[in-house]
Write a protein that holds these residues in place. Structure first.
Motif, PDB file in Angstrom:
ATOM      1  N   TRP A 232      19.394  19.656  82.733  1.00 61.04           N
ATOM      2  CA  TRP A 232      20.202  18.477  82.451  1.00 61.04           C
ATOM      3  C   TRP A 232      20.444  18.447  80.945  1.00 61.04           C
ATOM      4  O   TRP A 232      19.574  18.818  80.165  1.00 61.04           O
ATOM      5  N   HIS A 233      21.633  17.998  80.532  1.00 62.46           N
ATOM      6  CA  HIS A 233      21.931  17.980  79.107  1.00 62.46           C
ATOM      7  C   HIS A 233      22.535  16.640  78.703  1.00 62.46           C
ATOM      8  O   HIS A 233      23.087  15.910  79.525  1.00 62.46           O
ATOM      9  N   GLY A 234      22.417  16.327  77.427  1.00 61.69           N
ATOM     10  CA  GLY A 234      22.974  15.095  76.866  1.00 61.69           C
ATOM     11  C   GLY A 234      23.041  15.221  75.357  1.00 61.69           C
ATOM     12  O   GLY A 234      22.693  16.246  74.784  1.00 61.69           O
ATOM     13  N   ARG A 235      23.512  14.155  74.707  1.00 64.61           N
ATOM     14  CA  ARG A 235      23.568  14.156  73.245  1.00 64.61           C
ATOM     15  C   ARG A 235      23.416  12.736  72.732  1.00 64.61           C
ATOM     16  O   ARG A 235      23.677  11.758  73.434  1.00 64.61           O
ATOM     17  N   ASP A 236      23.022  12.652  71.469  1.00 63.59           N
ATOM     18  CA  ASP A 236      22.878  11.357  70.813  1.00 63.59           C
ATOM     19  C   ASP A 236      24.241  10.817  70.369  1.00 63.59           C
ATOM     20  O   ASP A 236      25.237  11.548  70.317  1.00 63.59           O
ATOM     21  N   ALA A 237      24.249   9.526  70.021  1.00 60.63           N
ATOM     22  CA  ALA A 237      25.450   8.928  69.434  1.00 60.63           C
ATOM     23  C   ALA A 237      25.771   9.627  68.110  1.00 60.63           C
ATOM     24  O   ALA A 237      24.901  10.248  67.484  1.00 60.63           O
ATOM     25  N   HIS A 238      27.016   9.529  67.692  1.00 57.52           N
ATOM     26  CA  HIS A 238      27.394  10.171  66.433  1.00 57.52           C
ATOM     27  C   HIS A 238      28.430   9.319  65.704  1.00 57.52           C
ATOM     28  O   HIS A 238      29.090   8.451  66.293  1.00 57.52           O
ATOM     29  N   THR A 239      28.554   9.586  64.405  1.00 61.10           N
ATOM     30  CA  THR A 239      29.612   8.991  63.595  1.00 61.10           C
ATOM     31  C   THR A 239      30.588  10.077  63.188  1.00 61.10           C
ATOM     32  O   THR A 239      30.228  11.249  63.074  1.00 61.10           O
ATOM     33  N   GLY A 240      31.835   9.670  62.980  1.00 62.83           N
ATOM     34  CA  GLY A 240      32.865  10.639  62.649  1.00 62.83           C
ATOM     35  C   GLY A 240      33.436  11.289  63.897  1.00 62.83           C
ATOM     36  O   GLY A 240      33.159  10.878  65.024  1.00 62.83           O
ATOM     37  N   ASP A 241      34.241  12.307  63.685  1.00 61.25           N
ATOM     38  CA  ASP A 241      34.911  13.013  64.781  1.00 61.25           C
ATOM     39  C   ASP A 241      34.065  14.189  65.259  1.00 61.25           C
ATOM     40  O   ASP A 241      33.495  14.928  64.447  1.00 61.25           O
ATOM     41  N   ARG A 242      34.037  14.360  66.565  1.00 65.73           N
ATOM     42  CA  ARG A 242      33.308  15.475  67.182  1.00 65.73           C
ATOM     43  C   ARG A 242      34.198  16.114  68.240  1.00 65.73           C
ATOM     44  O   ARG A 242      34.886  15.416  68.988  1.00 65.73           O
ATOM     45  N   GLY A 243      34.206  17.446  68.295  1.00 67.22           N
ATOM     46  CA  GLY A 243      35.018  18.136  69.285  1.00 67.22           C
ATOM     47  C   GLY A 243      34.244  19.269  69.928  1.00 67.22           C
ATOM     48  O   GLY A 243      33.504  19.993  69.251  1.00 67.22           O
ATOM     49  N   VAL A 244      34.400  19.425  71.236  1.00 62.51           N
ATOM     50  CA  VAL A 244      33.771  20.527  71.969  1.00 62.51           C
ATOM     51  C   VAL A 244      34.753  21.080  73.000  1.00 62.51           C
ATOM     52  O   VAL A 244      35.677  20.387  73.437  1.00 62.51           O
ATOM     53  N   ARG A 245      34.533  22.334  73.378  1.00 59.49           N
ATOM     54  CA  ARG A 245      35.181  22.936  74.529  1.00 59.49           C
ATOM     55  C   ARG A 245      34.127  23.116  75.620  1.00 59.49           C
ATOM     56  O   ARG A 245      32.979  23.466  75.317  1.00 59.49           O
ATOM     57  N   ILE A 246      34.537  22.917  76.867  1.00 57.48           N
ATOM     58  CA  ILE A 246      33.601  23.020  77.982  1.00 57.48           C
ATOM     59  C   ILE A 246      34.204  23.907  79.061  1.00 57.48           C
ATOM     60  O   ILE A 246      35.373  23.743  79.435  1.00 57.48           O
ATOM     61  N   LEU A 247      33.396  24.830  79.551  1.00 59.85           N
ATOM     62  CA  LEU A 247      33.809  25.689  80.654  1.00 59.85           C
ATOM     63  C   LEU A 247      32.712  25.674  81.707  1.00 59.85           C
ATOM     64  O   LEU A 247      31.540  25.911  81.399  1.00 59.85           O
TER      65      LEU A 247
END
Length: 255
Positions: A232-247
């Motif tokens: 299982w995966h997750g992430r914390d809150a963030h500030t600013g812009d964040r971008g990911v690609r997912i496959l």
């Protein structure tokens, strides 16, 4: 769950250069996750990474997804899966699959701060439940639910309920541990009240685990590869812009 058990389910994936991607299957078998470094930061990167890491075991790739967020809220522990079929020129095309067994996530743009990733070994979570919460383990392994019923009405989502258990096995014996916010009791299930209570108990247990998990951060271009049946995966809150690609994909070992 006890704190010692919470800590035991955490995973910090090893980093391997794309030139040594042949070592990835060993790392995936060992911990369920690996990070590939030295990968090009472009739209073809995840397909290249998947081929390098899984080779002839690749069977089916699903459409690339791009996710951008600004001052994003936390993303809680989950396993990727969805059941979406669309009509393209009167021909049905599957865009997502309930039995995707690997997920690749590339960091396109790291945020200004925060946004650290975390992983949990779902196999160990379920095994620990045998002593920490036997009733929850019984529910996860023996109770059928509608895996995506909470999302009924979304375009492309089949109207036929997808019935399954949170813990199942492939025909070759590979264990699947699902984690989705879409699960609801089956229509008119006589145990609806109990199942709703156990779904809430499951969510609370997973949320309790999150705080104790080790954090790690993906650098720009790095690709996280996950065994979606195990992690299982997750992430914390963030500030600013964040971008990911997912496959997401299915391998020859998928259900």
């Amino acid at each position: 769950m006890l704190i010692s058990q919470q800590s035991a389910v955490g995973i910090v994936p090893a980093r391997i250069d794309i030139g040594r991607a042949g070592e990835a299957p060993h790392q995936l078998a060992h911990s369920g996750a690996v990070i590939l470094t030295g990968v090009e930061n472009n739209d073809d990167a995840l397909v290249v990474a998947a081929a390098a890491a899984l080779g002839h075991r690749l069977r089916q790739l699903f459409p690339l997804r791009q996710r951008r967020s600004h001052n994003g809220s936390p993303v809680h522990l989950h396993a990727d899966s969805f059941d979406v079929v669309v009509d393209v020129g009167c021909v049905p095309h599957r865009r997502r699959d309930p039995d995707e067994d690997y997920v690749l996530v590339q960091c396109v743009q790291p945020p200004s701060s925060g946004g650290d990733s975390f992983l949990a070994d779902a196999y160990r979570f379920v095994d620990d439940c045998a002593t920490a919460d036997p009733a929850l383990r019984e529910f996860l392994t023996r109770t059928d639910v509608d895996l995506y019923g909470a999302w009924a009405g979304l375009r492309g989502l089949p109207t036929t309920p997808r019935v399954g258990r949170h813990v199942e096995y492939t025909r070759t014996g590979r264990r699947i541990v699902r984690r989705t916010d879409g699960a609801v009791p089956l229509h008119r299930d006589p145990d609806t009240e109990h199942i709703e209570a156990m779904l809430g108990r499951f969510q609370d247990a997973v949320r309790d685990v999150e705080g104790s998990l080790p954090r790690f951060r993906l650098a720009k271009g790095e690709v996280l590869i996950l065994d979606n049946y195990r992690c299982w995966h997750g992430r914390d809150a963030h500030t600013g812009d964040r971008g990911v690609r997912i496959l997401t994909l299915r391998s020859s070992d998928a259900r």
